[in-house]
Write a protein that holds these residues in place. Structure first.
Motif, mmCIF file in Angstrom:
data_model
loop_
_atom_site.group_PDB
_atom_site.id
_atom_site.type_symbol
_atom_site.label_atom_id
_atom_site.label_comp_id
_atom_site.label_asym_id
_atom_site.label_seq_id
_atom_site.Cartn_x
_atom_site.Cartn_y
_atom_site.Cartn_z
ATOM 1 N N VAL A 2 0.851 -1.178 0.000
ATOM 2 C CA VAL A 2 0.000 0.000 0.000
ATOM 3 C C VAL A 2 0.890 1.233 0.000
ATOM 4 O O VAL A 2 1.856 1.314 0.768
ATOM 5 N N GLN A 3 0.564 2.199 -0.844
ATOM 6 C CA GLN A 3 1.321 3.444 -0.906
ATOM 7 C C GLN A 3 0.388 4.628 -0.718
ATOM 8 O O GLN A 3 -0.720 4.652 -1.248
ATOM 9 N N LEU A 4 0.858 5.629 0.047
ATOM 10 C CA LEU A 4 0.087 6.828 0.322
ATOM 11 C C LEU A 4 0.891 8.051 -0.097
ATOM 12 O O LEU A 4 2.061 8.166 0.242
ATOM 13 N N THR A 27 -7.499 1.603 -0.060
ATOM 14 C CA THR A 27 -7.924 2.094 1.243
ATOM 15 C C THR A 27 -8.072 0.935 2.216
ATOM 16 O O THR A 27 -8.474 -0.165 1.831
ATOM 17 N N LEU A 28 -7.745 1.195 3.473
ATOM 18 C CA LEU A 28 -7.844 0.189 4.516
ATOM 19 C C LEU A 28 -8.940 0.573 5.499
ATOM 20 O O LEU A 28 -9.551 1.632 5.373
ATOM 21 N N ALA A 95 -4.490 1.782 8.194
ATOM 22 C CA ALA A 95 -4.254 0.608 9.030
ATOM 23 C C ALA A 95 -5.310 -0.464 8.825
ATOM 24 O O ALA A 95 -6.478 -0.179 8.570
ATOM 25 N N ARG A 96 -4.856 -1.692 8.948
ATOM 26 C CA ARG A 96 -5.719 -2.858 8.942
ATOM 27 C C ARG A 96 -5.418 -3.613 10.224
ATOM 28 O O ARG A 96 -4.249 -3.888 10.524
ATOM 29 N N THR A 103 0.116 -1.424 8.657
ATOM 30 C CA THR A 103 0.084 0.011 8.921
ATOM 31 C C THR A 103 0.959 0.672 7.871
ATOM 32 O O THR A 103 2.051 0.190 7.578
ATOM 33 N N VAL A 104 0.479 1.778 7.314
ATOM 34 C CA VAL A 104 1.194 2.462 6.256
ATOM 35 C C VAL A 104 1.199 3.969 6.499
ATOM 36 O O VAL A 104 0.188 4.534 6.910
ATOM 37 N N TRP A 105 2.330 4.604 6.228
ATOM 38 C CA TRP A 105 2.470 6.055 6.370
ATOM 39 C C TRP A 105 2.854 6.705 5.054
ATOM 40 O O TRP A 105 3.618 6.138 4.271
#
Length: 115
Positions: A2-4, A27-28, A95-96, A103-105
């Protein structure tokens, strides 16, 4: 993975408005905005679940609004009545909580509020 990617940061005068956007590869369950000012710890600004339940930090209630659009994988933070103390780097977070946990930032976007 996942990329933000955040966008929309900038410099505004006190009382002004700014809208931040986060483009996600997916999206999570929990999508949120955090911020970190110089010399301070990263803190939660607002969050929204996949069901649309929102949560706001006391210092931004009635001024900021978080929203998500799962159809196009975007997260938005509309900020109004900005104050100098809102100056910080704002981060998108996802986050899932069920397995596989994740968790992704994002990398962050600078928001500066000065006269």
């Amino acid at each position: 993975q996942v990329q933000l990617v955040e966008s929309g940061g900038g410099s505004v005068q006190p009382g002004g408005s700014l809208t931040l956007s986060c483009a996600a590869s997916i999206t999570l369950y929990m999508m949120a905005w955090y911020r970190q000012a110089p010399g301070k710890q990263r803190e939660l600004v607002a969050s929204v679940t996949s069901g649309g339940t929102t949560n706001y930090a006391d210092f931004v209630k009635d001024r900021f609004r978080i929203s998500r659009d799962n159809r196009v994988n975007t997260l938005t933070l509309q900020m109004n009545s900005l104050k100098p103390e809102d100056t910080a780097v704002y981060y998108c977070h996802a986050a899932r909580y069920v397995t596989p946990r994740l968790t992704v930032w994002g990398q962050g976007t600078q928001v500066t509020v000065t006269s």
